[in-house]
Design an enzyme around this catalytic site. Structure first.
Site, mmCIF file in Angstrom:
data_model
loop_
_atom_site.group_PDB
_atom_site.id
_atom_site.type_symbol
_atom_site.label_atom_id
_atom_site.label_comp_id
_atom_site.label_asym_id
_atom_site.label_seq_id
_atom_site.Cartn_x
_atom_site.Cartn_y
_atom_site.Cartn_z
ATOM 1 C CG ASP A 67 -23.142 20.481 28.243
ATOM 2 O OD1 ASP A 67 -24.221 20.383 28.852
ATOM 3 O OD2 ASP A 67 -22.122 19.829 28.555
ATOM 4 C CG ASP B 239 -27.896 19.455 30.967
ATOM 5 O OD1 ASP B 239 -28.279 18.446 30.333
ATOM 6 O OD2 ASP B 239 -26.949 19.436 31.763
ATOM 7 C CD GLU B 240 -25.640 16.653 26.776
ATOM 8 O OE1 GLU B 240 -24.714 16.852 25.959
ATOM 9 O OE2 GLU B 240 -25.582 15.790 27.670
#
Length: 364
Positions: free
Chosen positions: A12, A106-107
């Protein structure tokens, strides 16, 4: 023979959008930054850790954010830049595993059981991934390491920012027992409130309930809650996870009733969506227009075509037809959005023929 335990890493990125802005503009480093629009009707899309110290989070109204932190700097989002950085990060993931499940820009979940990189442990692999991300992008990431996806995601939040945390197989059940149910991934505020009303405050309380009782109270989700209360999650990393929709929406500076102004907003959002279609080569059959009224009630209008939406002009035509179904507006409109869904294969035939208007959903 029992299958070997999986080795799952949840990566993350730390305050991703805001961190990209601080990276690219040194004047913003160390300062409270919000990605979004500081206009009266704007909202925060993302906040730096300096801003989060003031209680600023995504979806917070801009006026509230500025009240909490008068020194807050707003920067407009640059989604093309974020997508480019995300592509760099996912290329790094591919150096360490072929089993990648993106969750957002983003993860992602990574299954490193096969140990493609030849590293000694999943912990060392997670450290190597984070180091490569920092080297390649100048950004920090946090990671959670465990034997299933549920626990790996919980673990990644334990040492933020720029850290990592592992939950070993023998630690999983006890870790969950001590955790408030409001912290469980997949238990939203409404479900957490229902659980609290039943005296379920943490994982230990949840574990005390039988499978049949949980199913009677929570339906199909009952078996999921029964498993995670014991640190169990059988889900594999899903490498074929596909984006199901693409949309864009805007909040007007003031509530609108003028049809021409409302249509202009819809066309602007349709242009954003079509730009994404052009970049990705994706095409879809279903167009949905969203309306949020001045009293925050929402309505959606959808239309599915016999083939894919073939051009920006066609997207304009369908979107305008949908928004015009609410004219004249019964009250002011504060937000409009346009979304494409029901994606088709690239060789699917275009269509200028629409199916009948689908159900119009209205929610509060």
């Amino acid at each position: 023979m029992l299958a070997p335990l999986r080795k799952i890493i949840h990566v993350d990125m730390d305050a991703f959008y805001a961190s990209v802005e601080q990276r690219d503009n040194p004047a913003l480093r160390g300062k409270p930054v919000a990605v979004g629009h500081g206009a009266r009707r704007g909202v925060v899309a993302a906040a730096s850790y300096e801003a989060r110290a003031f209680g600023i989070r995504s979806a917070l109204p801009s006026v509230t954010a500025l009240r909490r932190c008068p020194d807050l700097t707003f920067v407009p989002p640059r989604f093309e830049v974020y997508r480019g950085v995300s592509a760099q990060i996912h290329a790094i993931f591919a150096e360490f595993t072929d089993l990648i499940e993106p969750l957002a820009l983003d993860e992602a979940y990574l299954d490193v059981t096969a140990n493609k990189a030849g590293l000694e442990t999943a912990w060392i692999t997670a450290k190597a991934i984070r180091a490569r991300i920092l080297e390649e992008t100048g950004l920090t990431a946090s990671a959670g390491v465990s034997y299933n996806k549920f626990l790996a995601k919980l673990a990644s939040s334990q040492r933020k920012p720029n850290g990592q945390f592992a939950i070993q197989p023998h630690e999983g059940p006890s870790f969950v027992e001590a955790l408030p149910v409001s912290k469980f991934h997949g238990v939203g505020p409404a479900t957490a409130a229902r659980m609290h009303a039943l005296g379920i405050e943490n994982g230990a309380d949840l574990k005390a309930w039988s499978l049949s009782d949980l199913q009677s109270r929570f339906g199909k989700s009952g078996s999921w809650y029964y498993g995670i209360a014991r640190g169990e999650d059988p889900r594999a990393v899903n490498t074929s996870r596909e984006r199901k929709s693409s949309g864009s929406e805007t909040t007007f500076d003031s509530d609108l009733t003028n049809p021409a102004e409302i249509e202009a907003g819809v066309l602007e959002m349709a242009n954003d969506v079509w730009a994404w279609c052009e970049k990705t080569g994706r095409r879809a059959r279903t167009v949905t227009v969203k309306v949020k009224w001045a009293d925050f009630q929402q309505a959606t209008r959808s239309r599915s075509l016999a083939g894919v939406v073939a051009s920006k002009a066609q997207l304009h035509e369908v979107s305008l037809g949908l928004i015009r179904s609410v004219f004249p507006p019964e009250k002011g409109i504060r937000l409009v959005g346009v979304t494409l869904s029901n994606f088709a294969q690239m060789n699917a035939a275009p269509s200028d023929q629409a199916l009948p208007l689908e159900a119009a959903g209205v929610t509060s």
